[in-house]
Write a protein that holds these residues in place. Sequence first.
Motif, short mmCIF file in Angstrom:
data_model
loop_
_atom_site.label_atom_id
_atom_site.label_comp_id
_atom_site.label_asym_id
_atom_site.label_seq_id
_atom_site.Cartn_x
_atom_site.Cartn_y
_atom_site.Cartn_z
N LYS A 99 42.76 39.80 48.54
CA LYS A 99 42.76 40.51 49.69
C LYS A 99 43.01 42.03 49.54
N MET A 100 43.70 42.36 48.63
CA MET A 100 44.28 43.63 48.35
C MET A 100 42.86 44.64 47.83
N ARG A 101 42.05 43.95 47.01
CA ARG A 101 41.03 44.47 46.50
C ARG A 101 39.89 44.74 47.59
N VAL A 102 39.74 43.56 48.31
CA VAL A 102 38.98 43.78 49.56
C VAL A 102 39.32 44.90 50.32
N ALA A 103 40.36 44.88 50.77
CA ALA A 103 40.99 46.06 51.70
C ALA A 103 40.68 47.35 51.07
N TYR A 104 40.99 47.61 49.71
CA TYR A 104 40.87 48.96 49.16
C TYR A 104 39.15 49.10 49.26
N THR A 105 38.45 48.11 49.03
CA THR A 105 36.97 48.49 49.01
C THR A 105 36.75 48.90 50.43
N ALA A 106 37.08 48.15 51.46
CA ALA A 106 36.85 48.51 52.79
C ALA A 106 37.17 49.84 53.24
N LEU A 107 38.32 50.21 52.88
CA LEU A 107 38.94 51.67 53.12
C LEU A 107 38.28 52.80 52.41
N SER A 108 37.92 52.51 51.22
CA SER A 108 37.14 53.48 50.56
C SER A 108 35.73 53.74 51.20
N ILE A 109 35.22 52.66 51.80
CA ILE A 109 33.81 52.77 52.52
C ILE A 109 34.06 53.42 53.72
N ARG A 110 35.22 53.02 54.51
CA ARG A 110 35.61 53.32 56.11
C ARG A 110 36.78 53.66 56.13
N PRO A 111 37.26 54.91 55.47
CA PRO A 111 38.72 55.61 55.61
C PRO A 111 38.96 55.82 56.99
N ARG A 124 40.63 35.51 39.86
CA ARG A 124 39.10 35.73 40.10
C ARG A 124 38.86 37.31 40.25
N PHE A 125 39.52 38.35 39.37
CA PHE A 125 39.13 39.65 39.26
C PHE A 125 38.39 39.97 38.21
N ILE A 126 38.31 39.22 36.99
CA ILE A 126 37.47 39.00 35.94
C ILE A 126 36.71 37.86 35.79
N ASP A 127 35.97 37.72 34.84
CA ASP A 127 35.22 36.66 34.32
C ASP A 127 35.43 36.96 32.49
N LEU A 128 35.98 35.97 31.96
CA LEU A 128 35.74 35.98 30.58
C LEU A 128 34.84 35.16 29.92
N ILE A 129 33.75 36.20 29.36
CA ILE A 129 32.54 35.77 28.85
C ILE A 129 32.69 35.47 27.15
N PRO A 130 32.39 34.36 26.83
CA PRO A 130 32.29 34.19 25.27
C PRO A 130 31.66 35.17 24.64
N ARG A 131 32.20 35.61 23.64
CA ARG A 131 31.73 36.74 22.56
C ARG A 131 31.36 38.06 23.35
N LYS A 132 31.64 38.14 24.65
CA LYS A 132 31.23 39.60 25.14
C LYS A 132 32.52 40.15 25.60
N ILE A 138 41.47 47.57 38.67
CA ILE A 138 40.32 47.10 39.27
C ILE A 138 40.64 47.48 40.85
N ILE A 139 41.84 47.30 41.36
CA ILE A 139 41.72 47.33 42.95
C ILE A 139 41.20 48.87 43.10
N LYS A 140 41.69 49.87 42.64
CA LYS A 140 41.43 51.21 43.13
C LYS A 140 40.16 51.55 42.49
N SER A 141 39.36 50.77 42.16
CA SER A 141 37.83 50.93 41.43
C SER A 141 37.49 51.97 40.32
N ASP A 142 38.95 52.01 39.64
CA ASP A 142 38.76 52.78 38.36
C ASP A 142 38.00 52.05 37.36
#
Length: 219
Positions: A162-174, A63-71, A25-29
């Motif tokens: 914070k790590m996920r936010v940082a990875y996203t930011a670097l992916s957009i602005r290396p 808060r990485f995922i949401d568990l949705i009933p039956r989905k 998830i952090i690496k956007s795979d």
Amino acid sequence: MDRKKAKQNTPSIKEKVYFHIRNKIIKSDILGGEFIEEEEVTDELGVSRTPVREAFSRLEAERFIDLIPRKGARVRQITGQEIIDIYETRRLIEIHAAKRICKEKIDVPLAMYTYHEAMIVDTHDIDFYEHIINDSGFHGAMVDAIGNPVISDVYKSIQERKMRVAYTALSIRPDRLSVVTEQHQKIIAALANHDTDEVAALLERHLLPVEGVISRLPK
């Protein structure tokens, strides 16, 4: 290393499953909005459903995922507002910690130097994941230096997001990689000089949402 200590340092199956999914998830795979199939994880890792479900519960709490009933498990989308909120929380905690280090003349933690050196090296062979691990260690060492376990626990509670936010930011602005390491050098110098105003100003700039990132994310 004795066998008992080696065993203690070996991740459990549920930890391996958790880190496997978290890192994807952090690496956007796995992208925000996509579903993670329980059966797919069990087949990929050769584990039972129990550690996968335990990993899902932990990832939902963080808060990485949401568990949705039956989905099933859907990866949460990072929003511009979440990035703003994470950075605001970091500024409150980190500037407070830095000011205390200066006012109480606490030595700059050796770990800050170690993580900074590692980040200088990785700018030549860019690995965003290693970079954010080192970045998290750099800032975490500063917060831990003031010896307040409550503040440290609160700070650690946002670590994964914070790590996920940082990875996203670097992916957009290396291009931010070199900027970050330069700012870290100045932060270390200000802490070593116990310059309260300077380190507060540096962190205020360092911990602002990255320009051009928020506008490219969902509101």
